[in-house]
Design a protein around this motif. Structure first.
Motif, mmCIF file in Angstrom:
data_model
loop_
_atom_site.group_PDB
_atom_site.id
_atom_site.type_symbol
_atom_site.label_atom_id
_atom_site.label_comp_id
_atom_site.label_asym_id
_atom_site.label_seq_id
_atom_site.Cartn_x
_atom_site.Cartn_y
_atom_site.Cartn_z
ATOM 1 N N THR A 118 10.455 4.797 34.683
ATOM 2 C CA THR A 118 9.008 4.728 34.864
ATOM 3 C C THR A 118 8.456 3.738 33.839
ATOM 4 O O THR A 118 9.124 3.389 32.872
ATOM 5 C CB THR A 118 8.346 6.109 34.659
ATOM 6 N N THR A 119 7.231 3.307 34.067
ATOM 7 C CA THR A 119 6.710 2.214 33.257
ATOM 8 C C THR A 119 5.188 2.190 33.222
ATOM 9 O O THR A 119 4.531 2.772 34.089
ATOM 10 C CB THR A 119 7.233 0.868 33.832
ATOM 11 N N GLY A 120 4.670 1.486 32.226
ATOM 12 C CA GLY A 120 3.237 1.231 32.157
ATOM 13 C C GLY A 120 2.972 -0.237 32.461
ATOM 14 O O GLY A 120 3.491 -1.117 31.764
ATOM 15 N N PHE A 131 7.305 4.289 22.112
ATOM 16 C CA PHE A 131 6.304 4.505 23.153
ATOM 17 C C PHE A 131 4.901 4.265 22.591
ATOM 18 O O PHE A 131 4.034 3.744 23.289
ATOM 19 C CB PHE A 131 6.428 5.953 23.640
ATOM 20 N N GLN A 168 4.116 -0.157 21.934
ATOM 21 C CA GLN A 168 3.378 -0.423 23.168
ATOM 22 C C GLN A 168 1.873 -0.408 22.891
ATOM 23 O O GLN A 168 1.069 -0.261 23.807
ATOM 24 C CB GLN A 168 3.762 0.602 24.247
ATOM 25 N N ARG A 181 -0.173 1.721 21.479
ATOM 26 C CA ARG A 181 -0.968 2.903 21.839
ATOM 27 C C ARG A 181 -1.653 3.444 20.599
ATOM 28 O O ARG A 181 -1.028 3.583 19.546
ATOM 29 C CB ARG A 181 -0.070 3.986 22.435
ATOM 30 N N TYR A 190 5.504 -2.415 30.263
ATOM 31 C CA TYR A 190 6.216 -1.857 29.114
ATOM 32 C C TYR A 190 7.150 -0.748 29.597
ATOM 33 O O TYR A 190 6.753 0.103 30.411
ATOM 34 C CB TYR A 190 5.243 -1.164 28.164
ATOM 35 N N GLU A 191 8.352 -0.723 29.088
ATOM 36 C CA GLU A 191 9.216 0.455 29.191
ATOM 37 C C GLU A 191 10.193 0.439 28.009
ATOM 38 O O GLU A 191 9.988 -0.329 27.079
ATOM 39 C CB GLU A 191 9.877 0.587 30.580
ATOM 40 N N MET A 192 11.218 1.284 28.047
ATOM 41 C CA MET A 192 11.975 1.499 26.801
ATOM 42 C C MET A 192 13.499 1.362 26.897
ATOM 43 O O MET A 192 14.178 1.645 25.916
ATOM 44 C CB MET A 192 11.638 2.887 26.235
ATOM 45 N N VAL A 205 3.534 4.304 36.417
ATOM 46 C CA VAL A 205 2.866 5.606 36.317
ATOM 47 C C VAL A 205 1.504 5.507 35.629
ATOM 48 O O VAL A 205 0.723 6.440 35.648
ATOM 49 C CB VAL A 205 3.771 6.642 35.615
ATOM 50 N N VAL A 206 1.260 4.381 34.979
ATOM 51 C CA VAL A 206 -0.034 4.156 34.328
ATOM 52 C C VAL A 206 -0.304 2.652 34.325
ATOM 53 O O VAL A 206 0.636 1.859 34.211
ATOM 54 C CB VAL A 206 -0.030 4.726 32.882
ATOM 55 N N PHE A 262 -1.759 8.998 32.731
ATOM 56 C CA PHE A 262 -0.633 8.854 33.664
ATOM 57 C C PHE A 262 -1.079 9.408 35.021
ATOM 58 O O PHE A 262 -0.924 10.576 35.300
ATOM 59 C CB PHE A 262 0.583 9.632 33.151
HETATM 60 N N1 URA Z 1 7.292 4.495 29.951
HETATM 61 C C1 URA Z 1 6.941 3.701 28.924
HETATM 62 O O1 URA Z 1 7.773 3.330 28.093
HETATM 63 N N2 URA Z 1 5.649 3.325 28.827
HETATM 64 C C2 URA Z 1 4.716 3.717 29.699
HETATM 65 O O2 URA Z 1 3.547 3.358 29.539
HETATM 66 C C3 URA Z 1 5.105 4.547 30.774
HETATM 67 C C4 URA Z 1 6.408 4.931 30.880
#
Ligand code: URA
Length: 269
Positions: free
Chosen positions: A101-103, A170, A174, A176, A203-205, A228-229, A237
């Motif tokens: 999943t990702t932003g 995260f 990213q 936040r 963004y993801e990890m 997801v966002v 989300f």
């Molecule tokens: N995974 C992430 O690393 N970032 C997000 O914003 C959503 C899922």
């Protein structure tokens, strides 16, 4: 070093080649609870079998187009993903698809859509233990082509291909601010604006680690992630289920397509 002898288990995943039927393909969700969903979707109503569950590594086996396919969760982030990839490679897996999943960070990408990563910005640490930072985190072209073909079949108009920012954290990495301290270190302040201007999509990890390791080890990899966002729209989300479902759908179609293409080209993974 190299391949594990038959019957010998790898250290963390709790698997040996007898259990995996020497599978050469693997799908890699982050969440261990998604392994079963993916395996059952791959099996299309036929049998799928849970093989092992140790720590964050939950492994299932299914058959696709007559060949065994492993599903093995990686947990969150590069360090645990690197162990999964290394040990799966020791078991003979040569083709990997991360499913996550990702932003999204571009306004035009709606939540629920899926991003196919062509390459990743290496903001992880684990990949630097396998290859210097100048080495690219790129998807293998055969896996990418199969993922795009699969996406056109099952999610037409709802997928995007491009560069992903893949980082170890995260929260600060990213950018936040809804973290415990609320502080984003100087290094990451306004970094999202820069990634946007560089046409990065999300963004993801884990993709930086997955793609770098596989390229450096002579293996094939690709990565897909459900949005997801959308960070340009807010921090909520709002599409967890839709993003997850669509990424699973796309990954399964892409894997199926990869197996078919390999067979047509007389390659077995
Ligand atoms: N995974 C992430 O690393 N970032 C997000 O914003 C959503 C899922």
């Amino acid at each position: 070093m190299g391949r594990k002898p038959e019957g010998e288990k790898v250290m963390h995943l709790g698997l040996d080649t007898g259990m995996t039927k020497s599978a050469r393909y693997a799908l890699l969700p982050g969440d261990p609870y998604r392994s079963e969903t993916l395996a059952r979707k791959l099996a299309e109503g036929a049998d799928a079998e849970e093989l092992a569950w140790k720590r964050e590594y939950c492994s299932w086996l299914a058959e696709v187009e007559g060949v065994p396919v492993l599903v093995c969760s990686t947990g969150i982030g590069g360090p645990s993903a690197s162990i999964a990839i290394d040990e799966l490679a020791q078991l003979g897996v040569t083709s990997f698809i991360r499913v996550g999943t990702t932003g999204a960070i571009q306004l035009h990408i709606p939540v629920g859509d899926v991003i196919i990563t062509s390459g990743s910005v290496r903001l992880d640490g684990a990949s630097t233990h396998y290859a210097p930072i100048e080495f690219p985190a790129v998807a293998h072209y055969e896996v990418m082509a199969a993922l795009v073909a699969g996406a056109k079949q099952v999610l037409p108009g709802r997928f995007h291909v491009g560069v992903t920012v893949s980082c170890d954290t995260f929260y600060p990495g990213q950018e936040r601010k809804d973290s415990f301290s609320g502080y984003v270190p100087r290094r990451f302040q306004n970094i999202t604006e820069e990634w946007k201007r560089l046409h990065c999509l999300n963004y993801e990890m884990e993709s930086a680690t997955v793609l770098t390791l596989c390229a450096a080890l002579g293996l094939r990899a690709g990565s897909v992630a459900g949005v997801v966002v959308n960070r340009e729209q807010g921090e909520e989300f709002t599409a967890l289920e839709e993003g997850e479902d669509n990424s699973v759908k796309l990954a399964v179609a892409g894997l199926r397509e990869l197996v078919r293409r390999d067979r047509a080209g007389s390659r077995d993974g």
